[in-house]
Enzyme design. Structure first.
Site, PDB file in Angstrom:
ATOM      1  N   ASP A  55      -9.329   0.213 -25.361  1.00  0.00           N
ATOM      2  CA  ASP A  55      -9.444  -0.097 -23.244  1.00  0.00           C
ATOM      3  C   ASP A  55      -9.678   1.677 -22.510  1.00  0.00           C
ATOM      4  OD1 ASP A  55      -9.732  -2.660 -23.013  1.00  0.00           O
ATOM      5  OD2 ASP A  55      -7.676  -2.743 -22.057  1.00  0.00           O
ATOM      6  N   ARG A  95      -2.569  -7.989 -21.439  1.00  0.00           N
ATOM      7  CA  ARG A  95      -2.786  -7.734 -22.305  1.00  0.00           C
ATOM      8  C   ARG A  95      -2.290  -7.119 -23.413  1.00  0.00           C
ATOM      9  NH1 ARG A  95      -8.454  -7.223 -21.666  1.00  0.00           N
ATOM     10  NH2 ARG A  95      -8.164  -4.977 -22.893  1.00  0.00           N
ATOM     11  N   PRO A 155       1.096  -1.397   0.053  1.00  0.00           N
ATOM     12  CA  PRO A 155      -0.252  -0.056   0.082  1.00  0.00           C
ATOM     13  C   PRO A 155       0.965   1.458   0.100  1.00  0.00           C
ATOM     14  CG  PRO A 155      -0.875  -1.426   1.744  1.00  0.00           C
ATOM     15  CD  PRO A 155       0.526  -2.040   1.351  1.00  0.00           C
ATOM     16  N   GLU A 182       1.320  -7.954   8.732  1.00  0.00           N
ATOM     17  CA  GLU A 182       2.045  -6.759   9.315  1.00  0.00           C
ATOM     18  C   GLU A 182       2.728  -6.374   7.835  1.00  0.00           C
ATOM     19  OE1 GLU A 182       0.086  -4.774  10.771  1.00  0.00           O
ATOM     20  OE2 GLU A 182      -1.331  -6.194  11.310  1.00  0.00           O
TER      21      GLU A 182
END
Length: 229
Positions: free
Chosen positions: A167, A152, A87, A114
């Site tokens: 896209d 892709r 994150p 963690e």
């Protein structure tokens, strides 16, 4: 393209590769996904890969030895890129997907609990990537998102490379609305312009719809697109 994924749950990665476009690309040899389990490299007799954090706190932290040894066991190709799913990383974008697709090998580190002992970052020096400002149980789902998106962009993965070129985000805008049969469903008609066979009018209509949709749904993207236009 070779993807090498360091994960404590290799079955999660391999299961995804058994379906749809990813399966076809794997079967055709366009992409290869290999998993490496850090648990196989731990020197702990109980196969531990995590321990309590120094300084106290909740949860468990992934130990450096199993992950570093596992990473160093992977044969690196000349044009290799190592990324860590976290994150804390930079947000993954379509432009980044295009950039990554130019590499011949991408090594992905998936965390759990963690997170990683900081020394894993310091030794391996991966590029840290996030798929959004939220936290998941582990890095496998984000890793699969990355693999899917990059695949892709590789010629041969999709039936037509134009499928990827149209896209959402490919030109900074969201994709135009799509329609198929029947022409009328519950009183809702397919726009007439899509039925007349005039490719120039269809192209203009779709571009107009992309701009309109982006302005309505993603004003941030619309603003960026305006500034670049």
């Amino acid at each position: 393209m070779r993807f090498e994924v360091l994960t404590l749950f290799p079955d999660l990665i391999q299961a995804h590769m058994g379906f749809s476009i990813m399966k076809r690309a794997s079967d055709d040899g366009i992409i290869e996904v290999i998993t490496h389990n850090p648990r196989d490299y731990t020197i702990d007799k109980h196969k531990k890969v995590d321990d309590t954090p120094y300084g106290g706190g909740a949860g468990m932290v992934l130990m450096p030895q199993p992950y570093v040894d596992c990473y160093e066991s992977v044969a690196k190709l000349e044009n290799s890129l190592t990324i860590m799913m976290t994150p804390q990383g930079e947000p993954f974008t379509d432009a980044m997907s295009n950039e990554f697709a130019k590499h011949s090998q991408i090594i992905i580190l998936c965390g759990h609990y963690e997170g990683f002992d900081e020394r894993i970052r310091e030794i391996i020096k991966p590029r840290e990537i996030s798929i959004g400002d939220f936290v998941l149980t582990g890095g496998e789902l984000p890793a699969l998102c990355i693999i899917d998106s990059i695949s892709r962009k590789i010629e041969g993965t999709l039936g037509k490379i134009e499928s990827a070129e149209d896209d959402s985000f490919s030109d900074g805008l969201l994709e135009y609305p799509q329609y198929t049969k029947p022409r009328n469903y519950r009183g809702l008609e397919v726009p007439e312009v899509l039925l007349n066979g005039n490719h120039k009018l269809i192209e203009d209509f779709r571009k107009e719809q992309k701009i309109k949709r982006t302005k309505l749904k993603r004003p941030d993207l619309y603003k960026n697109w305006q500034e670049r236009s």
